[in-house]
Design an enzyme around this catalytic site. Sequence first.
Site, mmCIF file in Angstrom:
data_model
loop_
_atom_site.group_PDB
_atom_site.id
_atom_site.type_symbol
_atom_site.label_atom_id
_atom_site.label_comp_id
_atom_site.label_asym_id
_atom_site.label_seq_id
_atom_site.Cartn_x
_atom_site.Cartn_y
_atom_site.Cartn_z
ATOM 1 C CE1 TYR A 1 -9.258 9.622 -8.833
ATOM 2 C CE2 TYR A 1 -7.879 9.884 -6.873
ATOM 3 C CZ TYR A 1 -8.307 9.117 -7.941
ATOM 4 O OH TYR A 1 -7.812 7.857 -8.120
ATOM 5 C CD GLN B 1 1.736 1.563 -1.452
ATOM 6 O OE1 GLN B 1 1.174 0.867 -2.301
ATOM 7 N NE2 GLN B 1 1.880 1.152 -0.203
ATOM 8 C CG HIS C 1 0.620 5.241 -5.840
ATOM 9 N ND1 HIS C 1 0.125 4.303 -4.953
ATOM 10 C CD2 HIS C 1 1.500 4.566 -6.625
ATOM 11 C CE1 HIS C 1 0.667 3.126 -5.215
ATOM 12 N NE2 HIS C 1 1.514 3.253 -6.216
ATOM 13 C CD GLU D 1 -5.727 -6.782 8.252
ATOM 14 O OE1 GLU D 1 -6.527 -7.321 9.023
ATOM 15 O OE2 GLU D 1 -6.038 -6.215 7.200
ATOM 16 C CB ALA E 1 0.432 3.439 12.081
HETATM 17 C C1 BV8 Z 1 2.176 -0.056 -12.929
HETATM 18 C C2 BV8 Z 1 -4.121 6.022 -6.901
HETATM 19 C C3 BV8 Z 1 3.396 -0.436 -14.869
HETATM 20 C C4 BV8 Z 1 -4.276 7.132 -6.013
HETATM 21 C C5 BV8 Z 1 -3.334 3.828 -6.642
HETATM 22 C C6 BV8 Z 1 -2.968 -5.485 -14.923
HETATM 23 C C7 BV8 Z 1 -3.008 -4.337 -15.706
HETATM 24 C C8 BV8 Z 1 -2.290 -3.183 -15.378
HETATM 25 C C9 BV8 Z 1 -1.512 -3.190 -14.237
HETATM 26 C C10 BV8 Z 1 -1.501 -4.336 -13.463
HETATM 27 C C11 BV8 Z 1 -2.196 -5.480 -13.789
HETATM 28 N N1 BV8 Z 1 -1.967 -6.424 -12.834
HETATM 29 C C12 BV8 Z 1 -1.137 -5.889 -11.910
HETATM 30 C C13 BV8 Z 1 -0.850 -4.646 -12.295
HETATM 31 C C14 BV8 Z 1 -0.024 -3.726 -11.598
HETATM 32 C C15 BV8 Z 1 -0.953 -2.819 -10.822
HETATM 33 C C16 BV8 Z 1 -1.347 -3.561 -9.578
HETATM 34 O O1 BV8 Z 1 -0.522 -3.730 -8.701
HETATM 35 N N2 BV8 Z 1 -2.630 -3.990 -9.485
HETATM 36 C C17 BV8 Z 1 -3.023 -4.724 -8.290
HETATM 37 C C18 BV8 Z 1 -4.472 -4.354 -7.921
HETATM 38 C C19 BV8 Z 1 -2.867 -6.206 -8.564
HETATM 39 N N3 BV8 Z 1 -0.147 -1.639 -10.527
HETATM 40 C C20 BV8 Z 1 -0.201 -0.594 -11.361
HETATM 41 O O2 BV8 Z 1 -0.951 -0.477 -12.290
HETATM 42 C C21 BV8 Z 1 0.824 0.481 -11.030
HETATM 43 N N4 BV8 Z 1 1.489 0.839 -12.250
HETATM 44 O O3 BV8 Z 1 2.304 -1.216 -12.607
HETATM 45 O O4 BV8 Z 1 2.695 0.478 -14.038
HETATM 46 C C22 BV8 Z 1 3.847 0.278 -16.025
HETATM 47 C C23 BV8 Z 1 5.029 -0.128 -16.576
HETATM 48 C C24 BV8 Z 1 5.476 0.540 -17.673
HETATM 49 C C25 BV8 Z 1 4.742 1.589 -18.197
HETATM 50 C C26 BV8 Z 1 3.550 1.986 -17.623
HETATM 51 C C27 BV8 Z 1 3.082 1.328 -16.548
HETATM 52 C C28 BV8 Z 1 0.162 1.742 -10.501
HETATM 53 C C29 BV8 Z 1 -0.394 1.444 -9.134
HETATM 54 C C30 BV8 Z 1 -0.929 2.745 -8.531
HETATM 55 C C31 BV8 Z 1 -2.405 2.735 -8.588
HETATM 56 N N5 BV8 Z 1 -2.904 3.888 -7.863
HETATM 57 N N6 BV8 Z 1 -3.887 4.835 -6.110
HETATM 58 C C32 BV8 Z 1 -5.505 7.031 -5.229
HETATM 59 O O5 BV8 Z 1 -6.632 6.982 -5.774
HETATM 60 O O6 BV8 Z 1 -5.301 7.056 -4.023
HETATM 61 S S1 BV8 Z 1 -3.195 2.421 -5.718
HETATM 62 C C33 BV8 Z 1 -3.936 2.608 -4.217
HETATM 63 O O7 BV8 Z 1 -3.641 1.388 -3.515
HETATM 64 C C34 BV8 Z 1 -3.384 3.687 -3.317
HETATM 65 O O8 BV8 Z 1 -2.320 4.421 -3.840
HETATM 66 C C35 BV8 Z 1 -2.913 2.906 -2.093
HETATM 67 O O9 BV8 Z 1 -1.875 3.486 -1.471
HETATM 68 C C36 BV8 Z 1 -2.503 1.672 -2.754
HETATM 69 C C37 BV8 Z 1 -2.156 0.515 -1.924
HETATM 70 O O10 BV8 Z 1 -3.108 0.362 -0.941
HETATM 71 P P1 BV8 Z 1 -2.586 0.448 0.568
HETATM 72 O O11 BV8 Z 1 -1.929 1.762 0.768
HETATM 73 O O12 BV8 Z 1 -1.794 -0.760 0.865
HETATM 74 O O13 BV8 Z 1 -3.949 0.491 1.341
HETATM 75 P P2 BV8 Z 1 -4.870 -0.756 1.743
HETATM 76 O O14 BV8 Z 1 -6.181 -0.221 2.171
HETATM 77 O O15 BV8 Z 1 -4.797 -1.793 0.668
HETATM 78 O O16 BV8 Z 1 -4.120 -1.378 3.019
HETATM 79 C C38 BV8 Z 1 -4.062 -0.637 4.220
HETATM 80 C C39 BV8 Z 1 -3.288 -1.493 5.206
HETATM 81 O O17 BV8 Z 1 -3.138 -0.760 6.417
HETATM 82 C C40 BV8 Z 1 -4.013 -2.790 5.559
HETATM 83 O O18 BV8 Z 1 -3.085 -3.856 5.540
HETATM 84 C C41 BV8 Z 1 -4.502 -2.549 6.998
HETATM 85 O O19 BV8 Z 1 -4.444 -3.733 7.761
HETATM 86 C C42 BV8 Z 1 -3.500 -1.553 7.515
HETATM 87 N N7 BV8 Z 1 -4.036 -0.653 8.527
HETATM 88 C C43 BV8 Z 1 -5.270 -0.111 8.592
HETATM 89 N N8 BV8 Z 1 -5.353 0.706 9.668
HETATM 90 C C44 BV8 Z 1 -4.127 0.684 10.269
HETATM 91 C C45 BV8 Z 1 -3.287 -0.180 9.555
HETATM 92 N N9 BV8 Z 1 -2.017 -0.422 9.914
HETATM 93 C C46 BV8 Z 1 -1.552 0.215 11.013
HETATM 94 N N10 BV8 Z 1 -2.293 1.065 11.757
HETATM 95 C C47 BV8 Z 1 -3.581 1.326 11.415
HETATM 96 N N11 BV8 Z 1 -4.307 2.158 12.177
#
Ligand code: BV8
Length: 237
Positions: free
Chosen positions: A54, A91, A109, A203, A219
């Site tokens: 971080y 996010q 987040h 995408e 974007a």
């Molecule tokens: C919760 C931290 C419940 C900050 C992040 C098992 C155990 C525990 C939890 C889980 C589990 N299974 C599922 C879960 C839930 C889990 C989850 O979803 N896991 C996933 C992996 C399956 N979620 C959680 O744990 C969340 N909390 O559920 O709590 C709870 C309930 C009660 C009590 C307590 C708890 C917490 C989730 C937050 C995690 N922290 N980040 C940091 O380090 O930055 S997540 C991280 O991923 C970032 O925040 C980021 O924002 C987020 C999502 O990613 P995206 O933003 O979508 O980015 P990505 O690269 O994936 O995609 C980019 C997109 O942009 C692509 O599609 C690309 O095509 C596009 N793109 C690229 N360039 C461009 C573009 N588009 C347009 N123009 C461009 N130029």
Amino acid sequence: MANSVVVLTGAGISAESGIKTFRDHNGLWENYRIEDVASYDGFLRNPGLVQSFYNARRAQLKEASIQPNPAHHALAKFEQEWPGEFLLVTQNVDNLHERAGSRHLIHMHGELAKVRCQKSRRVFETFDPINPDTTCVCCSQTGQLRPHIVWFGEMPMEMEQIFAALERCDLFVAIGTSGQVYPAAGFVHHVRGDARKVEINAEASAVSLAFDELRRGPASREVPAFFDEILRLRKSQ
Ligand code: BV8
């Protein structure tokens, strides 16, 4: 016509500003296992590794080359000119939306430029690195400061306010998110059936099928075009 607008952004909106996304090629996670850097267990196991992950991203925010792009500016302009309700939920943990002028903004987040004392839960703004031996200003102890970031398994912030806005909105727009992280990826399902749902992304995402309209492209081009169109339509009414 839409009156209440909710926008959700992800890492894709900051990609053209030079901030790595999470899952695109050479994304942030490539060099790390997610559970090692974005989970509380990972932090307990190796606080130094997580702090350095971080610290590096926080330091990047200070680089002159990292600036809001036209997509960030278009959202700030829309917020100022839109007569109805507007909420921007991001996010992202970078500060590009606020630097572009967005005000009604929720960092669900957390924020890179903030750290939190685990003892008092007080939050402090800083762009400085923190390490396990950094002394906390509020309790004068070391090892108490953590990034003010929501890790996997932790509850995202302001969820009540977000869900209330989603249930009220007439227009929901998701920008630059792969739809892989919950609860954010599920927001589109909390929007009323008769609301307009638009996905602006480079995408397909994991939740594209839930949207009525898909705008594909960078974007910096698609976001200004879309929101200028909405404002023009509103003014012509
Ligand atoms: C919760 C931290 C419940 C900050 C992040 C098992 C155990 C525990 C939890 C889980 C589990 N299974 C599922 C879960 C839930 C889990 C989850 O979803 N896991 C996933 C992996 C399956 N979620 C959680 O744990 C969340 N909390 O559920 O709590 C709870 C309930 C009660 C009590 C307590 C708890 C917490 C989730 C937050 C995690 N922290 N980040 C940091 O380090 O930055 S997540 C991280 O991923 C970032 O925040 C980021 O924002 C987020 C999502 O990613 P995206 O933003 O979508 O980015 P990505 O690269 O994936 O995609 C980019 C997109 O942009 C692509 O599609 C690309 O095509 C596009 N793109 C690229 N360039 C461009 C573009 N588009 C347009 N123009 C461009 N130029």
